[in-house]
Every structure is written in structure tokens, then in C-alpha cells.
Design an enzyme around this catalytic site. Structure first.
Site, PDB file in Angstrom:
ATOM      1  N   GLY A 147      11.231  34.812   5.722  1.00  0.00           N
ATOM      2  CA  GLY A 147      12.350  34.646   4.803  1.00  0.00           C
ATOM      3  C   GLY A 147      12.140  35.486   3.563  1.00  0.00           C
ATOM      4  N   GLN A 181      13.269  37.951  -5.027  1.00  0.00           N
ATOM      5  CA  GLN A 181      11.993  38.538  -4.628  1.00  0.00           C
ATOM      6  C   GLN A 181      12.044  40.060  -4.539  1.00  0.00           C
ATOM      7  OE1 GLN A 181      11.501  35.565  -1.226  1.00  0.00           O
ATOM      8  NE2 GLN A 181       9.388  36.064  -1.803  1.00  0.00           N
ATOM      9  N   CYS A 187       4.098  32.768   0.741  1.00  0.00           N
ATOM     10  CA  CYS A 187       5.255  33.429   0.146  1.00  0.00           C
ATOM     11  C   CYS A 187       4.939  34.910   0.010  1.00  0.00           C
ATOM     12  CB  CYS A 187       5.552  32.813  -1.222  1.00  0.00           C
ATOM     13  SG  CYS A 187       6.926  33.559  -2.100  1.00  0.00           S
ATOM     14  N   LEU A 188       5.905  35.753   0.339  1.00  0.00           N
ATOM     15  CA  LEU A 188       5.689  37.199   0.238  1.00  0.00           C
ATOM     16  C   LEU A 188       5.413  37.635  -1.195  1.00  0.00           C
ATOM     17  CD1 LEU A 188       8.386  38.495   2.750  1.00  0.00           C
ATOM     18  CD2 LEU A 188       5.911  38.268   3.101  1.00  0.00           C
ATOM     19  N   HIS A 238      12.575  26.708   1.271  1.00  0.00           N
ATOM     20  CA  HIS A 238      11.729  27.606   0.490  1.00  0.00           C
ATOM     21  C   HIS A 238      12.575  28.704  -0.157  1.00  0.00           C
ATOM     22  CE1 HIS A 238       7.893  30.028  -0.091  1.00  0.00           C
ATOM     23  NE2 HIS A 238       8.818  30.969  -0.222  1.00  0.00           N
ATOM     24  N   GLU A 239      13.441  29.341   0.623  1.00  0.00           N
ATOM     25  CA  GLU A 239      14.241  30.446   0.105  1.00  0.00           C
ATOM     26  C   GLU A 239      15.306  29.961  -0.874  1.00  0.00           C
ATOM     27  OE1 GLU A 239      12.933  33.234   0.455  1.00  0.00           O
ATOM     28  OE2 GLU A 239      11.645  32.730   2.141  1.00  0.00           O
ATOM     29  N   HIS A 297      13.865  29.563  -4.254  1.00  0.00           N
ATOM     30  CA  HIS A 297      13.756  30.840  -4.970  1.00  0.00           C
ATOM     31  C   HIS A 297      15.009  31.121  -5.794  1.00  0.00           C
ATOM     32  CE1 HIS A 297      10.035  32.918  -4.095  1.00  0.00           C
ATOM     33  NE2 HIS A 297      10.134  32.641  -2.802  1.00  0.00           N
TER      34      HIS A 297
END
Length: 158
Positions: A46, A51, A88-89, A131-132, A135
Site C-alpha cells: 500500500g 508518502q 511502512c515504506l 494503515h493507508e 496516513h
């Protein structure tokens, strides 16, 4: 389509709330395509627009079933709970235990502005949606982690 730079943990943009998308045009489509390419190159499941430094309510998710594009997503209902490892990226190499719902019902717009409803009973998909969506509100997984995982624990999980 292009690979965008992923914003890392110390960037203040990650703590800001994203604005709704109002224009469904070529610029949005390019963002969605770039985000999908960026997510795949980084081997994530994701990616949210903040991000990549864009404060818009846009998310892409791919848990292996193809890319889902979520514009202006809203979580309508959640049920169940599961604690599992999460990363997380924007926090490369860091993982922690986070409790998330195992089922979600979401409302979102597609790339053309059409509203969609989706219910997922897949715990990984529910985790990715939550999660996304976090963000988009400036909330990070480290805010919800019960504890971070050690390098030894990560190695055992591999």
C-alpha cells in the site's frame, strides 16, 4: 508513469491531514499510476499520497490481487481484531506489532469520481486499508504499535 520518491519518517508532511480530491483529471490519473509503480518497485502492499509528498486523499493497495485505487476513502465499519507485524515504506526496515480490524467496509471514489463500496473479510486487506487511511489523517503505524520488533524477531519471521 514514473517512480516517485517515498517520503521518510522524519518528514513533517507525514503528520499533516490530506485534502479531499475534487478534480478527477489527467493529473490525478498520473498520480495514481505513479503511486502504483512506486509501491510495486518498493515491494509494498500500500501507498498513500502523503508518502510521495502529495497531501491529497489518495491511496493505492495491492495485496497480490491487483491494484486498488481509493480516492477519498472512508472506513464505514470495522469488526474483529488481530495483532500482527506491520511495516511502512516510509519507515524502511522497521516493523512493529499493531492491532487492526480483520474486516472493513469502505466507501471510496474510483479514478473517475464514481463512488464504490467494498467489504473485505481478508485481514491483510483490512490492515492495508486502515494503515493507508491513517496516513491520510497524519497518523503513522508507529503511533499504534504495541512494540517494535527486534532484528532477531524479524529474521525468525523471514
Amino acid at each position: 508513469m514514473a517512480i516517485r520518491t517515498i517520503v521518510l519518517e522524519d518528514d513533517p508532511v507525514l503528520r499533516k491531514k490530506s485534502r479531499p480530491v475534487e478534480k478527477f483529471d489527467q493529473r490525478l490519473w498520473e498520480l495514481l499510476d505513479d503511486m502504483a509503480d512506486t509501491m510495486h518497485k518498493a515491494q509494498g502492499v500500500g501507498l498513500a499520497a502523503p508518502q510521495v509528498g502529495v497531501l491529497r486523499r489518495v491511496v493505492v493497495v495491492d495485496i497480490g490481487e491487483g491494484v486498488m485505487e481509493l480516492v477519498n476513502p472512508e472506513i464505514l465499519e470495522t469488526s474483529g481484531a488481530e495483532e500482527d507485524s506491520e511495516g511502512c515504506l516510509s519507515f524502511p526496515g522497521q516493523y512493529g506489532l499493531v492491532t487492526r480490524p480483520t474486516q472493513v467496509k469502505i466507501k471510496y471514489q474510483d479514478r473517475h469520481g464514481q463512488w464504490q463500496l467494498r467489504q473485505s473479510t481478508c485481514p491483510l486487506m483490512a490492515r492495508a486499508f486502515c494503515h493507508e487511511t491513517d496516513h491520510l489523517n497524519g497518523v503513522l503505524f508507529v503511533d499504534k504499535v504495541s512494540r517494535m520488533l527486534s532484528p532477531e524477531e524479524l529474521e525468525e519471521m523471514a
